[in-house]
Design a protein around this motif. Structure first.
Motif, PDB file in Angstrom:
ATOM      1  N   UNK A 181      26.283  95.912  38.605  1.00 14.05           N
ATOM      2  CA  UNK A 181      26.096  97.326  38.944  1.00 14.05           C
ATOM      3  C   UNK A 181      27.388  98.008  39.368  1.00 14.05           C
ATOM      4  N   UNK A 182      28.549  97.455  38.990  1.00 14.70           N
ATOM      5  CA  UNK A 182      29.803  98.079  39.388  1.00 14.70           C
ATOM      6  C   UNK A 182      30.914  97.718  38.418  1.00 14.70           C
ATOM      7  N   UNK A 183      31.985  98.481  38.496  1.00 17.82           N
ATOM      8  CA  UNK A 183      33.235  98.123  37.829  1.00 17.82           C
ATOM      9  C   UNK A 183      34.386  98.714  38.633  1.00 17.82           C
ATOM     10  N   UNK A 184      35.484  97.990  38.656  1.00 22.23           N
ATOM     11  CA  UNK A 184      36.733  98.464  39.236  1.00 22.23           C
ATOM     12  C   UNK A 184      37.774  98.284  38.153  1.00 22.23           C
ATOM     13  N   UNK A 185      38.534  99.331  37.881  1.00 19.36           N
ATOM     14  CA  UNK A 185      39.542  99.288  36.828  1.00 19.36           C
ATOM     15  C   UNK A 185      40.868  99.780  37.379  1.00 19.36           C
ATOM     16  N   UNK A 186      41.951  99.227  36.868  1.00 16.10           N
ATOM     17  CA  UNK A 186      43.273  99.726  37.225  1.00 16.10           C
ATOM     18  C   UNK A 186      44.174  99.666  36.002  1.00 16.10           C
ATOM     19  N   UNK A 187      45.082 100.632  35.919  1.00 11.83           N
ATOM     20  CA  UNK A 187      46.003 100.740  34.798  1.00 11.83           C
ATOM     21  C   UNK A 187      47.409 100.708  35.371  1.00 11.83           C
ATOM     22  N   UNK A 188      48.181  99.673  35.073  1.00  9.47           N
ATOM     23  CA  UNK A 188      49.509  99.530  35.653  1.00  9.47           C
ATOM     24  C   UNK A 188      50.562 100.182  34.775  1.00  9.47           C
ATOM     25  N   UNK A 189      50.412 101.467  34.551  1.00 10.78           N
ATOM     26  CA  UNK A 189      51.420 102.269  33.852  1.00 10.78           C
ATOM     27  C   UNK A 189      51.224 103.701  34.290  1.00 10.78           C
ATOM     28  N   UNK A 190      52.181 104.532  33.999  1.00  9.42           N
ATOM     29  CA  UNK A 190      52.087 105.927  34.431  1.00  9.42           C
ATOM     30  C   UNK A 190      52.023 106.001  35.946  1.00  9.42           C
ATOM     31  N   UNK A 191      50.946 106.571  36.452  1.00  7.49           N
ATOM     32  CA  UNK A 191      50.795 106.733  37.895  1.00  7.49           C
ATOM     33  C   UNK A 191      49.960 105.626  38.527  1.00  7.49           C
ATOM     34  N   UNK A 192      49.691 104.565  37.793  1.00  6.28           N
ATOM     35  CA  UNK A 192      48.929 103.445  38.353  1.00  6.28           C
ATOM     36  C   UNK A 192      47.519 103.849  38.726  1.00  6.28           C
ATOM     37  N   UNK A 193      46.823 104.458  37.788  1.00  7.73           N
ATOM     38  CA  UNK A 193      45.472 104.935  38.052  1.00  7.73           C
ATOM     39  C   UNK A 193      44.490 103.806  38.314  1.00  7.73           C
ATOM     40  N   UNK A 194      43.464 104.098  39.098  1.00 11.84           N
ATOM     41  CA  UNK A 194      42.409 103.133  39.364  1.00 11.84           C
ATOM     42  C   UNK A 194      41.086 103.877  39.510  1.00 11.84           C
ATOM     43  N   UNK A 195      39.996 103.170  39.290  1.00 14.66           N
ATOM     44  CA  UNK A 195      38.675 103.779  39.457  1.00 14.66           C
ATOM     45  C   UNK A 195      37.663 102.723  39.892  1.00 14.66           C
ATOM     46  N   UNK A 196      36.655 103.192  40.580  1.00 13.28           N
ATOM     47  CA  UNK A 196      35.524 102.382  41.015  1.00 13.28           C
ATOM     48  C   UNK A 196      34.268 103.116  40.572  1.00 13.28           C
ATOM     49  N   UNK A 197      33.323 102.400  39.997  1.00 12.81           N
ATOM     50  CA  UNK A 197      32.040 102.976  39.588  1.00 12.81           C
ATOM     51  C   UNK A 197      30.922 102.037  39.992  1.00 12.81           C
ATOM     52  N   UNK A 198      29.873 102.605  40.544  1.00 16.68           N
ATOM     53  CA  UNK A 198      28.683 101.821  40.866  1.00 16.68           C
ATOM     54  C   UNK A 198      27.483 102.602  40.340  1.00 16.68           C
ATOM     55  N   UNK A 199      26.619 101.906  39.647  1.00 17.98           N
ATOM     56  CA  UNK A 199      25.424 102.537  39.120  1.00 17.98           C
ATOM     57  C   UNK A 199      24.216 101.757  39.614  1.00 17.98           C
TER      58      UNK A 199
END
Length: 193
Positions: free
Chosen positions: A28-46
């Protein structure tokens, strides 16, 4: 850990050496991160605990009919229908307090006087732009809540702004000429929208 998520980061299948990205995913969740640009990250829970029924509409296609008849019966019912619970949605003040706690613990330096919030019976959200030298940037941190008052998403960036000097920029006329060239892109702070 800040979002109650446990697991080992796994490199995403679309990740590359130039654009690495990693995820931790669960039922019921995901955490993502992108190590380029501004180092974006996100968390989602459904939540899959909610039920509901589709609204009355067209009958189910049997595979051969192009002219489907309308039906007055709801189909695909799972559990109870959605019910608003506005008393569970955090107040704007509570959302901002939670934002200060979460983003502060993650080392994000935000100007909460620039925060924008939204709230109704079905959920709420808050977004706060990063600020540099008094100017809001097109980089923002977000938090959102569902109608049960649960944190359902969050996102931000892992960037530290460091002065590298003063640089000339192109003219507005030259910027307009670049609009049709896909290699050039940018974004304006949300206050301009």
């Amino acid at each position: 850990a800040k979002f109650g998520v446990h697991g080992q980061p796994v490199r995403d299948e679309w990740s590359s050496d130039d654009y690495p990205s990693y995820s931790i995913s669960g039922d019921d969740f995901s955490v993502n991160t992108w190590w380029y640009g501004t180092g974006g990250w996100s968390f989602n829970r459904w939540s899959n605990q909610w039920g509901g029924c589709t609204e009355p509409g067209f009958a189910v296609d049997d595979g051969g009919s192009e002219d489907l008849e309308r039906t007055t019966e709801a189909v695909d019912c799972i559990g109870e229908p959605f019910v608003a619970t506005p008393e569970l949605v955090p107040t704007v003040e509570q959302m901002l307090s939670i934002a200060r706690d979460i983003f502060g613990s993650l080392g994000m330096n935000l100007d909460y006087s620039q925060a924008r919030s939204w709230r109704d019976d079905w959920g709420g959200s808050v977004s706060i732009p990063l600020v540099h030298n008094g100017e809001t940037l097109p980089l923002e941190a977000y938090l959102g809540w569902d109608s049960k008052g649960e944190l359902s998403y969050a996102s931000g960036v892992s960037v530290e702004i460091i002065s590298r000097g003063t640089f000339d920029t192109i003219s507005p006329a030259a910027a307009v000429e670049r609009i049709s060239d896909y290699r050039w892109f940018g974004g304006a702070p949300s206050r301009y929208y």
